[in-house]
Design a protein around this motif. Structure first.
Motif, PDB file in Angstrom:
ATOM      1  N   ILE A 142       0.839  -1.209   0.000  1.00 32.69           N
ATOM      2  CA  ILE A 142       0.000   0.000   0.000  1.00 32.69           C
ATOM      3  C   ILE A 142       0.874   1.259   0.000  1.00 32.69           C
ATOM      4  O   ILE A 142       0.584   2.228  -0.716  1.00 32.69           O
ATOM      5  CB  ILE A 142      -0.957  -0.002   1.215  1.00 32.69           C
ATOM      6  CG1 ILE A 142      -2.022  -1.087   1.043  1.00 32.69           C
ATOM      7  CG2 ILE A 142      -1.612   1.367   1.385  1.00 32.69           C
ATOM      8  CD1 ILE A 142      -2.893  -1.292   2.261  1.00 32.69           C
ATOM      9  N   LEU A 143       1.954   1.246   0.786  1.00 31.84           N
ATOM     10  CA  LEU A 143       2.851   2.414   0.839  1.00 31.84           C
ATOM     11  C   LEU A 143       3.506   2.679  -0.515  1.00 31.84           C
ATOM     12  O   LEU A 143       3.612   3.831  -0.957  1.00 31.84           O
ATOM     13  CB  LEU A 143       3.931   2.200   1.903  1.00 31.84           C
ATOM     14  CG  LEU A 143       3.508   2.380   3.360  1.00 31.84           C
ATOM     15  CD1 LEU A 143       4.668   2.078   4.294  1.00 31.84           C
ATOM     16  CD2 LEU A 143       2.988   3.789   3.609  1.00 31.84           C
ATOM     17  N   ILE A 144       3.952   1.619  -1.187  1.00 25.62           N
ATOM     18  CA  ILE A 144       4.576   1.775  -2.501  1.00 25.62           C
ATOM     19  C   ILE A 144       3.564   2.307  -3.511  1.00 25.62           C
ATOM     20  O   ILE A 144       3.857   3.221  -4.295  1.00 25.62           O
ATOM     21  CB  ILE A 144       5.173   0.439  -2.983  1.00 25.62           C
ATOM     22  CG1 ILE A 144       6.344   0.035  -2.085  1.00 25.62           C
ATOM     23  CG2 ILE A 144       5.658   0.559  -4.443  1.00 25.62           C
ATOM     24  CD1 ILE A 144       6.906  -1.331  -2.380  1.00 25.62           C
ATOM     25  N   LEU A 145       2.355   1.754  -3.479  1.00 20.27           N
ATOM     26  CA  LEU A 145       1.299   2.229  -4.383  1.00 20.27           C
ATOM     27  C   LEU A 145       0.942   3.681  -4.106  1.00 20.27           C
ATOM     28  O   LEU A 145       0.782   4.487  -5.034  1.00 20.27           O
ATOM     29  CB  LEU A 145       0.050   1.352  -4.241  1.00 20.27           C
ATOM     30  CG  LEU A 145       0.095  -0.024  -4.904  1.00 20.27           C
ATOM     31  CD1 LEU A 145      -1.144  -0.829  -4.516  1.00 20.27           C
ATOM     32  CD2 LEU A 145       0.185   0.109  -6.416  1.00 20.27           C
ATOM     33  N   LEU A 146       0.831   4.024  -2.826  1.00 17.29           N
ATOM     34  CA  LEU A 146       0.484   5.388  -2.434  1.00 17.29           C
ATOM     35  C   LEU A 146       1.550   6.372  -2.917  1.00 17.29           C
ATOM     36  O   LEU A 146       1.223   7.443  -3.467  1.00 17.29           O
ATOM     37  CB  LEU A 146       0.344   5.480  -0.911  1.00 17.29           C
ATOM     38  CG  LEU A 146       0.044   6.868  -0.338  1.00 17.29           C
ATOM     39  CD1 LEU A 146      -1.307   7.368  -0.848  1.00 17.29           C
ATOM     40  CD2 LEU A 146       0.045   6.825   1.193  1.00 17.29           C
TER      41      LEU A 146
END
Length: 285
Positions: free
Chosen positions: A129-133
């Motif tokens: 999720i952090l990478i996508l965000l």
């Protein structure tokens, strides 16, 4: 030599060569006319350098026909990946491209859940999720989300790369590392040449558009980058190496600051790069 069997040395070599390639290639291809021809040229020069570097590694070659069939499929995917990445690099800052490249990790995690039946963990989900965000925020500019064609090309390239990696598990261990690198760039260059109908004259005309010194050094850097990334993973722990590799986006951002002097871009890229680094660390826990 013992130094060639130390994963830490190969990580350092990877980071240096990846940053050098990103920055030099961006400068060398400013006058690019045909992205397909440029991809072929880069792959051919890289194959030549990789062949030269093969003397530093144990000579071995696979004897299983299935390995070559798998490698043929993988290199066909690499052809599409390289072609997309070359154009994406042309339209994106090296630091942004480096950050988008981490999406392949997210895709690999997703594929591991879907096809390898691995169990999702809290850390992997949060890391993804952090990478996508971070990558979504990269497209946010002046109050709007702007996904241009270069962003889309990079995302698609990372999806294809993740598919290739899923198929390509452990094949590199069965070859001399330099020869393996030659195969993974030479076959794609042949495929792209055939599909694009490029002849020697086309390639020569395209090559004459570039800063030749920068282009050749960039190709040499790419060969080093490809070899060092595989070698580091062969010798070390993926959970340690992957986060270290992701530092390239932060280093590229710092380098670009000294060129553009744009503090806002630096702070934004450092923030996104840090989010991606944390995401990769969580995924590999």
């Amino acid at each position: 030599m013992d130094i060639l069997n130390d994963w830490k040395v190969w990580v350092i070599i990877y980071i240096i060569s990846a940053v050098l390639f990103a920055q030099l290639f961006k400068k060398a291809n400013k006058e690019m006319k045909n992205a397909g021809a440029m991809t072929v040229l880069l792959e051919l020069f890289t194959a030549l350098f990789a062949l030269t570097l093969s003397i530093f590694f144990e000579f071995k070659i696979a004897h299983d026909l299935n390995v070559y069939l798998t490698l043929l499929i993988v290199t066909a995917i690499y052809a599409a990946t390289d072609r997309l990445n070359i154009e994406a690099r042309y339209g994106l800052q090296p630091s942004v491209f480096s950050m988008l490249k981490q999406l392949s990790t997210v895709f690999l995690i997703l594929f591991s859940f879907l096809f390898l039946k691995e169990q999702p963990t809290f850390y992997r989900i949060i890391g993804g999720i952090l990478i996508l965000l971070a990558n979504i925020l990269l497209s946010y500019n002046k109050g709007k989300f702007k996904l241009n064609k270069y962003f889309i090309m990079s995302i698609l390239a990372n999806l294809l790369f993740a598919i290739a990696m899923l198929i390509n598990i452990n094949i590199s261990d069965q070859f001399n590392l330099g020869i393996y690198t030659v195969i993974t760039v030479l076959i794609p260059s042949i495929i792209i040449s055939i599909l694009g109908k490029y002849n020697i004259k086309d390639l020569k005309e395209e090559f004459n558009l570039y800063n030749k010194k920068q282009f050749i050094i960039a190709a040499f850097s790419w060969s080093i980058m490809l070899i060092s990334s595989v070698r580091a993973y062969q010798l070390g722990n993926v959970s340690v190496i992957a986060p270290l590799f992701s530092l390239t986006s932060i280093i590229n951002s710092i380098y670009e600051y000294f060129i553009t002097k744009d503090r806002k871009i630096l702070l934004k890229n450092l923030l996104m790069g840090t989010l991606i680094l944390i995401g990769v660390i969580l995924i590999k826990m």
